[in-house]
Design a protein around this motif. Structure first.
Motif, short mmCIF file in Angstrom:
data_model
loop_
_atom_site.label_atom_id
_atom_site.label_comp_id
_atom_site.label_asym_id
_atom_site.label_seq_id
_atom_site.Cartn_x
_atom_site.Cartn_y
_atom_site.Cartn_z
N ASP A 230 0.81 -1.22 0.00
CA ASP A 230 0.00 0.00 0.00
C ASP A 230 0.84 1.26 0.00
OD1 ASP A 230 0.96 -0.27 2.53
OD2 ASP A 230 -0.92 0.14 3.56
N ASP A 231 2.16 1.12 -0.19
CA ASP A 231 3.02 2.32 -0.15
C ASP A 231 3.86 2.45 -1.41
OD1 ASP A 231 4.78 0.25 0.21
OD2 ASP A 231 5.43 0.83 2.22
N ARG B 225 15.98 2.01 -7.00
CA ARG B 225 15.29 1.36 -5.88
C ARG B 225 14.26 2.31 -5.30
NH1 ARG B 225 17.75 0.01 -1.54
NH2 ARG B 225 19.34 1.63 -1.51
N PRO B 226 13.08 1.81 -4.90
CA PRO B 226 12.03 2.73 -4.42
C PRO B 226 12.31 3.33 -3.06
CG PRO B 226 11.33 0.44 -4.18
CD PRO B 226 12.62 0.41 -4.93
N TYR B 227 12.82 2.52 -2.12
CA TYR B 227 13.04 2.98 -0.76
C TYR B 227 13.73 1.88 0.04
CZ TYR B 227 8.52 0.48 -0.48
OH TYR B 227 7.52 -0.43 -0.62
N ASP B 228 14.13 2.21 1.25
CA ASP B 228 14.55 1.23 2.24
C ASP B 228 13.64 1.38 3.45
OD1 ASP B 228 16.68 0.27 0.69
OD2 ASP B 228 18.03 1.82 1.45
N LYS B 229 13.68 0.41 4.35
CA LYS B 229 12.83 0.46 5.54
C LYS B 229 13.62 0.03 6.77
CE LYS B 229 8.39 -0.35 3.22
NZ LYS B 229 7.13 -1.14 3.23
N ILE C 22 10.52 4.86 6.64
CA ILE C 22 10.66 4.74 5.20
C ILE C 22 11.78 5.68 4.77
CG2 ILE C 22 9.49 4.80 2.97
CD1 ILE C 22 8.20 2.89 4.96
N ILE C 23 12.80 5.15 4.12
CA ILE C 23 13.98 5.93 3.76
C ILE C 23 14.04 6.06 2.24
CG2 ILE C 23 16.50 6.08 3.95
CD1 ILE C 23 16.20 4.06 6.34
N ILE C 24 13.89 7.29 1.76
CA ILE C 24 13.97 7.57 0.32
C ILE C 24 15.09 8.58 0.12
CG2 ILE C 24 12.72 8.36 -1.71
CD1 ILE C 24 10.13 7.70 -0.28
N GLY C 25 16.23 8.11 -0.33
CA GLY C 25 17.40 8.97 -0.47
C GLY C 25 17.82 9.49 0.89
N THR C 26 17.83 10.81 1.04
CA THR C 26 18.21 11.41 2.33
C THR C 26 16.97 11.78 3.14
OG1 THR C 26 18.33 13.61 1.29
CG2 THR C 26 20.38 12.32 1.39
N ASN C 27 15.80 11.43 2.66
CA ASN C 27 14.55 11.77 3.35
C ASN C 27 14.02 10.58 4.14
OD1 ASN C 27 14.42 14.42 2.16
ND2 ASN C 27 13.73 13.46 0.26
#
Length: 263
Positions: A39-40, A111-115, A129-134
């Motif tokens: 869902d994300d 890659r979409p994200y890390d968790k 939820i880690i997207i780049g530096t955010n």
């Protein structure tokens, strides 16, 4: 609705055999997908011939899940920002204390994200939820039979638990002034009496919703509401699905393949 609740239904095979004279350990091995809840992320409906429809779990020397084969690759043509699932991609999972770090599509350039999950006494405490530096951090608070999900003290979802199973999710909608203007409600029902083998496996991508329950739901329905004059009124949106579940001779739902390893 696809982004809200894409279910990959598990078509599982129970392949364990016990030797009563020896101590064995049974571990999840393969999940043959037809319904998990992503869902994300925007999952493309484009068929991917390079996906076996299974995710395969590997373990480290401490018998912890360390790798999941079957993860996201981008769909590059006509679907900007969309992903599909492929056997060419895998997730890497590492552990530090109560934290579980998941590197999504670890072997891919895009890659979409890390968790990162914090799990205390088998309860989810936070999800990052880690997207780049955010970073986007979800925190979870427990009160009676409810679990409240927040971002910076802003209410995002409420999870209701009954008899050890997740029976309802309320996801709150806001306007630009951060005022609640509606909600999306998902009801889970018709639980079986079989053990849910994904319980507390919050860190397996797509298994977050199922991880709250001790048993397997066989029906869910989603409804949308708008807030009018202090009451929630249906906005007309509705979706329901019944899952066809089968069980083996040990009353294990056929949605996870397992294997016995001798200690």
């Amino acid at each position: 609705m696809k982004n809200l609740f894409l279910l990959l239904s598990f078509f599982l095979i129970f392949s364990c055999s016990r030797n009563e004279e020896k101590v064995n350990e049974c571990k999840l091995s393969t999940v043959n997908v037809s319904t998990l809840a992503y869902d994300d992320i925007n999952i493309s409906s484009t068929y991917n011939p390079n996906f076996s429809e299974k995710i395969r779990l590997s373990y480290d020397s401490q018998n912890r899940i360390s790798k999941i084969l079957g993860s996201f690759i981008p769909v590059m043509v006509g679907s900007l920002g969309s992903y599909t699932i492929s056997d060419d991609a895998y997730d890497e999972i590492t552990y530090s204390g109560n934290s579980v770090y998941v590197k999504i599509s670890a072997n891919q350039m895009i890659r979409p994200y890390d968790k990162e999950f914090v799990i205390l006494n088998n309860k989810i405490a936070s999800q990052k939820i880690i997207i780049g530096t955010n970073n986007l951090v979800y925190n979870y608070e427990y009160s009676g039979n409810q679990i409240v999900e927040k971002i910076n003290n802003k209410l995002i979802r409420t999870f209701s638990i009954e008899n050890g199973n997740l029976t309802k999710i309320e996801k709150w909608n806001y306007n630009d002034s951060n005022q609640i203007i509606g909600k999306i409600e998902t009801i889970f029902s018709d639980f079986d009496n079989s053990e849910n083998l994904l319980k507390n496996k919050f860190f397996i991508n797509g298994a977050f919703i199922k991880a709250f329950s001790k048993n397997n739901f066989r029906n869910f329905e989603t409804k949308g509401y708008v807030l009018q004059n202090g009451s929630y009124v249906s906005d007309g949106s509705y979706y329901t699905k019944t899952l066809a579940m089968t069980y083996n001779s040990e009353n294990i739902a056929n949605d996870i393949e397992k294997k016995w390893n001798k200690k």
